[in-house]
Design an enzyme around this catalytic site. Structure first.
Site, short mmCIF file in Angstrom:
data_model
loop_
_atom_site.label_atom_id
_atom_site.label_comp_id
_atom_site.label_asym_id
_atom_site.label_seq_id
_atom_site.Cartn_x
_atom_site.Cartn_y
_atom_site.Cartn_z
CB SER A 121 -0.86 0.06 1.53
OG SER A 121 -1.74 1.02 1.27
CG ASP A 175 -7.35 -2.10 -2.72
OD1 ASP A 175 -7.47 -2.32 -2.26
OD2 ASP A 175 -5.80 -3.62 -2.91
CG HIS A 206 -5.41 -2.71 0.51
ND1 HIS A 206 -4.71 -2.32 -0.46
CD2 HIS A 206 -5.36 -2.16 1.98
CE1 HIS A 206 -4.00 -1.52 -0.36
NE2 HIS A 206 -4.09 -1.20 0.93
#
Length: 227
Positions: A121, A175, A206
């Protein structure tokens, strides 16, 4: 080292007593170095080369999208569009922190060519931000569930040293935090700039899944074997 790195704590795990290689693994927004440390035994890595895994804790800063709450973050997120109003100052500041972490591994006897940057991320964004601009070649860039930050500056700021560095980009098809299309656009931009990008998707949100962990282990095995 700069003032941020001297205050930056890290978790370190070594697969042997005399590491010759290193992975600097950067966590996502609101997490810390503990987030990915448990993945090391799951990788099932061979005894050679011996690897030092470094999981740094990002600085604690106020994050706009979370009502200004203080949390660990590599840079501020100003709104849900993520890339529309980027925190360029914060991104560039964290790039210097990561460069200093690489320099610390150099000082401990591990050359840059034996170091991989990895991130999830926000950590993925910082892996690309730093790795593409670094003046010495890395062993690889592992980019999970993230995107290319400051995309408009990459072409002019990138350094030739990492033009051929292998890049593994992976993303979940479900996600809801970072849109799959945003990640794919980052991958396409890198490929158009001539980078060697391996792109994978997984049926996950995610997060990380077992199939992805197996692919990460294979990426390490392939590219550390060449250094």
């Amino acid at each position: 080292m700069n003032e941020f790195t001297t205050q930056l704590d890290s978790i370190e795990l070594e697969t042997g007593k005399s590491p010759t290689h290193a992975v600097i693994w950067l966590h996502g927004l609101g997490a810390d170095g503990n987030d990915f440390a448990p993945i090391v035994p799951e990788l099932g890595l061979a005894p050679s080369p011996q690897i030092r895994f470094v999981f740094p804790h990002a600085p604690v800063i106020p994050v706009t999208i979370n009502q200004g709450m203080q949390m660990r973050a590599w840079y501020d997120i100003k709104d849900s569009s993520i890339g529309r109003r980027e925190d360029e100052t914060g991104i560039r500041q964290s790039e210097q922190i990561i460069r200093a972490l690489i320099a610390r591994e150099n000082a401990r006897g591990i050359p840059t060519r034996n170091i991989m940057l990895a991130g999830f991320s926000q950590g993925c964004a910082m892996t690309l931000q730093t790795g593409l601009r670094l003046e010495e070649q890395l062993a690889g860039l592992l980019c999970l569930s993230g995107y290319l930050p400051l995309a408009e500056t990459v072409e002019t700021e990138r350094h030739q040293a990492n033009q051929t560095t292998p890049i593994f980009m992976a993303h979940g098809t479900q996600d809801a935090v970072i849109d799959l299309e945003r990640a794919k656009a980052s991958c396409t931009q890198l490929q158009q700039l001539g980078y060697n990008v391996e792109w994978k998707t997984y049926g996950m949100p995610h997060s990380v899944c077992l199939e992805e962990i197996r692919d990460i282990a294979q990426f390490f095995a392939r590219h550390f074997a060449q250094t």
